[in-house]
Design an enzyme around this catalytic site. Structure first.
Site, PDB file in Angstrom:
ATOM      1  N   CYS A  82      59.716 -34.180  76.020  1.00  0.00           N
ATOM      2  CA  CYS A  82      59.026 -32.916  75.731  1.00  0.00           C
ATOM      3  C   CYS A  82      57.523 -32.943  75.964  1.00  0.00           C
ATOM      4  O   CYS A  82      56.959 -33.924  76.418  1.00  0.00           O
ATOM      5  CB  CYS A  82      59.393 -32.457  74.322  1.00  0.00           C
ATOM      6  N   ASP A  83      56.891 -31.836  75.570  1.00  0.00           N
ATOM      7  CA  ASP A  83      55.575 -31.438  76.062  1.00  0.00           C
ATOM      8  C   ASP A  83      54.468 -32.485  75.917  1.00  0.00           C
ATOM      9  O   ASP A  83      53.686 -32.690  76.834  1.00  0.00           O
ATOM     10  CB  ASP A  83      55.130 -30.157  75.342  1.00  0.00           C
ATOM     11  N   CYS A 134      63.925 -27.729  77.343  1.00  0.00           N
ATOM     12  CA  CYS A 134      64.079 -26.293  77.594  1.00  0.00           C
ATOM     13  C   CYS A 134      64.231 -25.987  79.080  1.00  0.00           C
ATOM     14  O   CYS A 134      63.435 -26.447  79.905  1.00  0.00           O
ATOM     15  CB  CYS A 134      62.883 -25.534  77.031  1.00  0.00           C
ATOM     16  N   GLU A 153      48.843 -23.574  70.769  1.00  0.00           N
ATOM     17  CA  GLU A 153      49.523 -22.844  71.826  1.00  0.00           C
ATOM     18  C   GLU A 153      49.859 -21.434  71.338  1.00  0.00           C
ATOM     19  O   GLU A 153      50.494 -21.275  70.305  1.00  0.00           O
ATOM     20  CB  GLU A 153      50.800 -23.600  72.189  1.00  0.00           C
ATOM     21  N   SER A 193      51.889 -21.762  76.545  1.00  0.00           N
ATOM     22  CA  SER A 193      53.038 -22.546  76.985  1.00  0.00           C
ATOM     23  C   SER A 193      53.207 -22.393  78.486  1.00  0.00           C
ATOM     24  O   SER A 193      52.757 -21.419  79.083  1.00  0.00           O
ATOM     25  CB  SER A 193      54.293 -22.035  76.276  1.00  0.00           C
TER      26      SER A 193
END
Length: 550
Positions: A119-120, A191, A440, A466
């Site tokens: 993830c991010d 995602c 964010e 995002s």
């Protein structure tokens, strides 16, 4: 009495061996190279919940190839879950991840490592650690969540956020809203949209640090288990050749990654993370450079939420290596990768690309890449917009400013339907220092789109968005408000002009009025944080340089 010759076991390391034996390793194991399996498994996030299983296959490959795998974990927070107050901690967690991996690897003298991440902020944190530790390194990213096929359309996670706005505006029913909420996230995996997680997975592959196809292969695919074992075997080959991370992470490979991210309409957050990685490697790269690269990198593909295509479509069309092959005229091809071959050699194995999804250079979706850097009297040191996701009617826009001092304020205004078409929403005090943590604003941005305001209302902030954000949403405004940037002195009713094609972002006041307001500006009093956020606030750099700790 049990007796065994020491043979080649160094007696000075008896204490180390004794402790490893307590874990379960044998004398034969202890003669093998120690390979760290750096995991970010967590029950908190769908992108990480399956990494424990993948790690077992990685270790199987390491054992098979003659190494001694030793697994440990680091943190993995989810941007989607950590909304509101929790978002202050998300970007700073990148630094904690990097430091935790660095400390474990160096404290225990690992000779090579495999990074499992999805993830991010976890992928970027591990990239920073790879640069610091500089040992043979390979990444295994977690793969893509399956898209959810409803009768009339395909939905992914970004559709959930936009559905909040659509439901609030009365555009969808309660039943439809609940169905989107309860069924869209239908498997584990990161995602399925061109958000930051997917973007960073793609960039890791473009950098040459993961196997071809790794970024976009579905998380649920049995092929990923085989790829995990192959990754474990391959790390031993890198160890034998002593091909370390910084031999792969070079100025040329980072520029390649920038161009790939721009060509696929990647997340604006990649600017923060690639600038931070470059800083770690003492390579010159700041936010401004992305404009030069974007102007000379055509847009070859767009995915949800900027189009109706999913990342599953991307994978089936050729994935990252399909982009690398179509973009090859713009790239440095003779750079090494973990396969033992160069990018040039790897792309020769690409036999088919769906050019309806990954366009050729001669027929791009747009002549410029996905991002644009704007400057002007509102952002003297720059601001960032994902131009590939902006409605053409909003590429040039002038409107009246409406001021919000936090994400919460603008979210409440949207949910209360207190936004008028034509306005420019200014959300300030959300930068790296002022947030703190550069929150964010993806949820307000998605609500704006869901309410049908994306072609009439712009949103400007010193925070970030995002990768799933679309519409006229401008972030990373520098200098940020808490540092006395012009965004701090905008007032309700001021006129703002946005001109993305000409890279301008202006507060339509005279320079004398701007200077007068700045002279009389006083830093607002905000909540005082303790612990790591207090340290972060004191030492974090501007977003222009990647929001790095110095």
């Amino acid at each position: 009495m049990h007796k065994k010759r020491m043979d080649d076991l160094d007696p000075r390391k008896a204490y180390v061996r004794a402790l490893y034996r307590a874990v379960g390793f044998s004398d034969d194991d202890l003669r093998k190279p120690l390979v760290a399996v750096v995991n970010s498994w967590s029950e908190y996030t769908p992108g990480h919940v399956h990494l424990r299983q993948l790690a077992e296959f990685v270790k199987r490959g390491i054992w098979k190839a003659g190494g001694m795998p030793v697994e440990f974990n680091t943190i993995a927070a989810c941007d989607g879950i950590a909304q509101g107050e929790g978002m202050h901690y998300i970007l700073p967690s990148r630094e904690v991840i990097a430091a935790s991996v660095e400390m474990m690897i160096n404290a225990h003298s690992a000779q090579a490592m495999v990074m499992l991440c999805s993830c991010d902020k976890i992928i970027p944190g591990m990239l920073l650690a790879a640069a610091r530790c500089d040992i043979p390194t390979i990444f295994l990213t977690g793969g893509i969540m399956d898209p959810k096929k409803f009768r009339d359309k395909v939905r992914v996670t970004s559709d959930i956020k936009e559905a909040i706005g659509a439901f609030n505006a009365g555009l969808i029913s309660e039943n439809e809203f609940y169905q989107i909420e309860s069924e869209t996230c239908c498997t584990y995996g990161l995602c399925n949209m061109m958000g930051t997680a997917a973007t960073m997975s793609c960039l890791v592959e473009a950098l040459g640090l993961s196997l071809p196809g790794c970024a976009t292969l579905p998380a649920t695919s049995a092929k990923r288990l085989r790829m995990a074992q192959q990754t474990g075997e391959l790390i031993m080959d890198l160890y034998t050749k002593n091909l370390t991370a910084t031999q792969i992470l070079t100025q040329k490979s980072i520029e390649n990654a920038c161009r790939v991210g721009l060509a696929i309409g990647g997340s604006s957050n990649m600017v923060l993370h690639l600038c931070a990685l470059a800083s770690e490697l003492e390579i010159d790269l700041i936010m401004d450079d992305f404009d030069r690269l974007s102007r000379s990198t055509p847009l070859l593909a767009k995915f949800k939420p900027a189009s109706d295509l999913t990342l599953t479509d991307f994978h089936e069309a050729g994935g990252v290596y399909g982009v690398l092959k179509n973009l090859q005229e713009k790239l440095f091809l003779d750079v090494p990768t973990v396969t033992g071959k160069t990018i040039r050699e790897n792309i020769q194995e690409v036999s088919w690309i769906d050019t309806e999804i990954i366009h050729p250079l001669t027929q791009p979706l747009a002549p410029e890449g996905g991002l644009a850097i704007l400057k002007g009297s509102l952002a003297p040191e720059g601001a960032l917009v994902k131009q590939s996701a902006v409605n053409p009617s909003m590429l040039v826009h002038e409107g009246t400013a409406k001021i919000f001092e936090s994400e919460e304020e603008v979210k409440d205004a949207l949910m209360d339907k207190n936004i008028e078409p034509g306005e420019v929403l200014i959300i300030r005090n959300e930068g790296p220092k002022g947030g703190p943590g550069m929150r964010e604003l993806s949820l307000p941005a998605a609500i704006l789109i869901g309410m049908g305001l994306g072609d009439s209302v712009a949103m400007i902030t010193d925070g970030r968005y995002s990768g799933a954000t679309r519409g006229p949403c401008i972030g990373h405004v520098c200098p940020e408000a808490v540092e006395g940037g012009p965004i701090a002195i905008v007032e309700n009713g001021d006129r703002i002009r946005i001109d993305i094609p000409n890279r301008q972002l202006d507060l339509l006041l005279s320079s004398e009025e701007i200077q007068s307001r700045l002279k009389h500006w006083k830093k607002p009093r905000k909540k005082q944080y303790k612990g790591f956020l207090a340290h972060y606030t004191e030492h974090v750099s501007s977003a222009r340089y990647g929001a790095v700790l110095k």
